[in-house]
Write an enzyme that holds these catalytic residues in place. Structure first.
Site, PDB file in Angstrom:
ATOM      1  CD  GLU A 140      -2.664  -0.663   2.742  1.00  0.00           C
ATOM      2  OE1 GLU A 140      -2.734   0.533   3.117  1.00  0.00           O
ATOM      3  OE2 GLU A 140      -3.494  -1.538   3.175  1.00  0.00           O
ATOM      4  CD  GLU A 164     -11.791   0.793   1.300  1.00  0.00           C
ATOM      5  OE1 GLU A 164     -12.484  -0.590   1.853  1.00  0.00           O
ATOM      6  OE2 GLU A 164     -10.714   1.218   1.326  1.00  0.00           O
ATOM      7  CE  LYS A 214     -10.547   1.856   4.657  1.00  0.00           C
ATOM      8  NZ  LYS A 214      -8.894   1.997   4.248  1.00  0.00           N
ATOM      9  CD  GLU A 233      -7.867   6.308   7.348  1.00  0.00           C
ATOM     10  OE1 GLU A 233      -8.149   5.109   7.004  1.00  0.00           O
ATOM     11  OE2 GLU A 233      -6.708   6.674   7.358  1.00  0.00           O
TER      12      GLU A 233
END
Length: 501
Positions: free
Chosen positions: A270, A324, A327, A333
């Site tokens: 990542e 996302e 999250k 985030e």
């Protein structure tokens, strides 16, 4: 036999760029991967995601689980797939070999080989989770899954690993002093022995964004975004690091070497940069996300590697394909996605196969303003009044990014005039031209700007060396551009061929 005359350089150049376009558009780039997270309620269907990925140069996808819909959708695409066990599955996989065999049957054998599953990750960032019970079960789970693969003759074809955060290091600066935290050594040594024996990679999650967040100075931002900066000197190796990504990865390399695991490969599982954040989050912007991801991709394509691992690009999985939206935590985030749920780009970092060759000359004479749509026009030049010290910094930075700076070395075709201004202008423009002609490739800490005026027709202190006959040759610059894209195997032939144009 037909001869290539001096009057036909653009015909030859057109052929070379067709070759370049073929290699850039017909194939994905195996070292560029992306993470596909699913903590969201608005993701497009797996079939649409598979089509999107096929339209890009992304060659690998990492799933955090083993979603059957996504694995099946990627069948026969040629895209390599990393699947993973959840942290919650680790105890049962460690305790019972039969569970591991069933996991392989359900999540691998049901799809392989049509779906190119290449790696199975056992959990995510478990070692630094603080859950000692879970930590002690990672290695047994890895071993049981390995045995399950061996039982169906897949042990040499699919690798088993686990993913770590940078917190697994006790020290990372300077990179040569990289070392693992003593707390994790016993478990790490077992895992590393396993990785060495099975030829599996050590997977790490380096995030220059988090490094900047803890040290939000302008010079740190430039260092993290692959932009011109003074660099950071490593007294242990006498290497000056030009960017945080290389420094973080080489710190991991040093830590592995210190334990005697020089042969264990590193994979970046990542890395990314959020394009949006809360008001109290530093560095979260589309401009910074573009700069980080765009410059990282360009660096991977250059095949320059890191100072401790030169000449190759390690597999790097960008975070992430989509946002996302479910999250928890700060806005950042939920703001790492390169693409939106409607399949459009959040911002363009040159991943689409259709624009991989953008900026290449055609078989007609180029004119100012005649550029591919959506890309800035012209040339990247230093701004008036930029000091020689700043230009030298820009020169050092550009040449560290994998472009071919040999022509401006003593004896090179573009060495004269031997001035910092001329050499820097050459390197800055070449980096811009070979990195996709994106605005952030012509920033150089606000010391450069784009111009639509052909520098070949200009006079004065700034001269980008195109006045030299060979530098002015479109054929010679074609060789440099191809080299800049990583086509090192073409370089010698191209430069020799176009020497006579």
């Amino acid at each position: 036999m037909a001869k290539l005359s001096r009057a036909s350089p653009f015909l030859a150049l057109s052929l070379l760029f067709h070759i370049q376009a073929f290699f850039l558009t017909a194939y994905s780039q195996s070292y560029i991967g992306v993470n596909y997270g699913q903590v969201a309620d608005n993701l497009p269907p797996p079939s649409e995601t598979a089509k999107l990925l096929q339209s890009t140069s992304i060659g690998k996808v990492r799933l955090y689980g083993a979603d059957p819909g996504m694995i099946k959708a990627l069948a026969n695409t040629g895209i390599a797939i990393v699947i993973g066990t959840s942290n919650g599955e680790i105890p049962s996989l460690a305790a019972d070999p039969a569970v591991a065999k069933q996991w392989i049957a359900t999540n691998v054998l049901a799809f392989y080989p049509a779906s190119t599953i290449s790696v199975i990750t056992v959990g995510n960032e478990v070692l630094t989770s603080g859950d000692q019970s879970l930590i002690s079960q990672i290695f047994p789970a890895m071993q049981n899954l390995q045995d399950a693969l061996a039982s169906v003759s897949l042990a040499g074809k699919i690798k088993i690993s686990t993913v770590h955060s940078m917190a697994v290091l006790r020290q990372s600066e300077p990179p040569s002093s990289g070392s693992f935290h003593p707390t994790y050594l016993d478990d790490l040594k077992k895992m590393l022995g396993f990785l060495k024996d099975t030829g599996s990679p050590f997977a790490i999650n380096p995030y220059p964004f988090f490094a900047y967040r803890s040290d939000p100075r302008p010079e740190t931002l430039a260092f993290c975004l692959f932009q011109p900066n003074a660099g950071r000197f490593d007294s242990g190796t006498k290497i000056t690091y030009e960017n945080m990504f290389d420094a973080q990865v080489d710190a991991v390399r040093s830590a592995l070497n210190a334990l005697g695991f020089q042969d264990v490969e590193i994979v970046v599982a990542e890395t990314g940069w959020p394009y949006k954040g809360d008001s109290n989050e530093v560095g979260t912007s589309i401009e910074n996300a573009k700069a980080f991801n765009g410059n990282l991709i360009a660096r991977l394509r250059s095949m320059v590697g890191t100072p401790l691992m030169p000449g190759k690009s390690i597999d790097t999985y960008l975070f992430a394909l989509y946002d996302e939206d479910l999250k928890p935590g700060p806005t950042s985030e939920r703001s790492f996605g390169l693409f939106k749920p409607d399949l459009t780009m959040t911002y363009d970092v040159g991943l689409a196969k259709s624009n991989q060759g953008a900026g290449a000359p055609t078989n007609s004479a180029p004119t100012a303003g005649k550029q591919p749509s959506g890309k800035p026009t012209g040339w990247c030049m230093p701004k008036p009044g930029v000091s020689d010290a700043e230009l030298q910094t820009n020169l050092d930075y550009a040449c560290s990014q994998g472009i071919d700076c040999s022509p401006i070395q003593p004896g090179g075709a573009c060495y004269e005039p031997n001035t910092v201004a001329s050499h820097a202008s050459y390197a800055m423009n070449l980096l811009y031209q070979t990195s996709g002609r994106n605005p952030w490739n012509c920033d150089f800490s606000a010391s450069a700007s784009l111009t639509s005026s052909n520098p070949r027709a200009r006079s004065g202190a700034i001269n980008i060396h195109l006045m030299h006959a060979r530098c002015q040759s479109w054929g010679y610059r074609a060789g440099l551009i191809l080299c800049g894209f990583g086509f090192n195997f073409f370089t010698v032939c191209i430069n020799a061929f176009f020497f006579f144009l």
